[in-house]
Scaffold this motif. Structure first.
Motif, mmCIF file in Angstrom:
data_model
loop_
_atom_site.group_PDB
_atom_site.id
_atom_site.type_symbol
_atom_site.label_atom_id
_atom_site.label_comp_id
_atom_site.label_asym_id
_atom_site.label_seq_id
_atom_site.Cartn_x
_atom_site.Cartn_y
_atom_site.Cartn_z
ATOM 1 N N THR A 29 40.311 39.637 27.354
ATOM 2 C CA THR A 29 40.491 40.264 28.657
ATOM 3 C C THR A 29 40.961 41.700 28.486
ATOM 4 O O THR A 29 41.821 41.984 27.656
ATOM 5 C CB THR A 29 41.508 39.484 29.508
ATOM 6 N N ILE A 127 36.094 39.764 29.647
ATOM 7 C CA ILE A 127 36.392 39.860 31.078
ATOM 8 C C ILE A 127 37.064 41.206 31.273
ATOM 9 O O ILE A 127 38.194 41.428 30.826
ATOM 10 C CB ILE A 127 37.305 38.713 31.538
ATOM 11 N N PHE A 173 42.592 37.275 37.512
ATOM 12 C CA PHE A 173 42.383 36.954 36.101
ATOM 13 C C PHE A 173 42.484 35.452 35.848
ATOM 14 O O PHE A 173 41.623 34.861 35.181
ATOM 15 C CB PHE A 173 43.413 37.677 35.227
ATOM 16 N N LEU A 201 46.199 40.059 26.685
ATOM 17 C CA LEU A 201 45.492 40.978 27.586
ATOM 18 C C LEU A 201 45.578 42.388 27.020
ATOM 19 O O LEU A 201 46.655 42.895 26.714
ATOM 20 C CB LEU A 201 46.138 40.933 28.971
#
Length: 205
Positions: A29, A127, A173, A201
């Motif tokens: 992410t 993502i 998320f 992240l």
């Protein structure tokens, strides 16, 4: 608008770890504050208006001599150049297509820089979110795209984008990771324990 706190980032990492226990996919992410500083945009608009406004004043309601016209152009350029640098103003000057193009370009650079294309079996999943542009994208490597059609992610991206627009990036998320996980667990199930890429992240300023 603010990026996620340490505790929020930890929740994202934990969500990824849970999903990866049931799939061979490697989820990464990335959250960017903005895709570009768009430095040239305020200067471009200020330059265009500096050419137009004094010229209009020259005919109505004023009549400017050459010196006054140059001074008016410089003042217009300086004042507007500073005003257009205010983030809230700048965002309204940038066409949506330009903002999304810059965000998409950054997403693809991150896919390569974070080596998602080097995973075993080509199972990398990125993502990506850019908050300023309200832009969300899911990029997958060949091992995923060969099993899941590209339109699989469209509804997930739309839902996440809505969450980003209302300032709920964390829940966006978490919901996105869970939704992606449901597809990945069915189509790319875990065959052995591994963790090639970090679950944390990645924050881009």
């Amino acid at each position: 608008m603010s990026l996620l706190s340490e505790s929020d980032q930890q929740r994202v990492a934990e969500a990824i770890a849970r999903i990866e226990r049931e799939t061979d996919a490697e989820l990464v992410t990335v959250l960017a504050a903005r895709a570009d500083d768009y430095t040239y945009i305020p200067l471009l608009w200020a330059g265009l208006l500096a050419l137009l406004v004094p010229g209009l004043l020259n005919y109505y309601p004023l009549w400017l001599n050459a010196h006054q016209l140059v001074v008016a152009q410089w003042l217009t350029f300086i004042v507007l150049g500073l005003a257009f640098k205010i983030p809230a103003v700048t965002s309204h000057l940038i066409p949506r297509s330009v903002r999304h193009w810059r965000a998409a370009n950054l997403a693809r650079r991150q896919f390569l820089e974070l080596k998602l294309h080097h995973t075993e079996g080509g199972t990398g999943v990125l993502i990506f979110v850019s908050e300023a542009e309200r832009y969300v994208e899911i990029l997958v490597d060949r091992g995923i795209s060969s099993r899941l059609a590209d339109d699989t992610w469209a509804a997930i991206v739309d839902t996440f984008t809505t969450a980003v627009r209302r300032g709920d990036t964390l829940q966006g998320f978490l919901a996105c990771i869970e939704a992606c996980g449901e597809h990945l667990k069915r189509h790319v199930p875990a065959t052995h324990a591994r963790n090639e890429l970090p679950d944390r992240l990645v924050i881009l300023p």
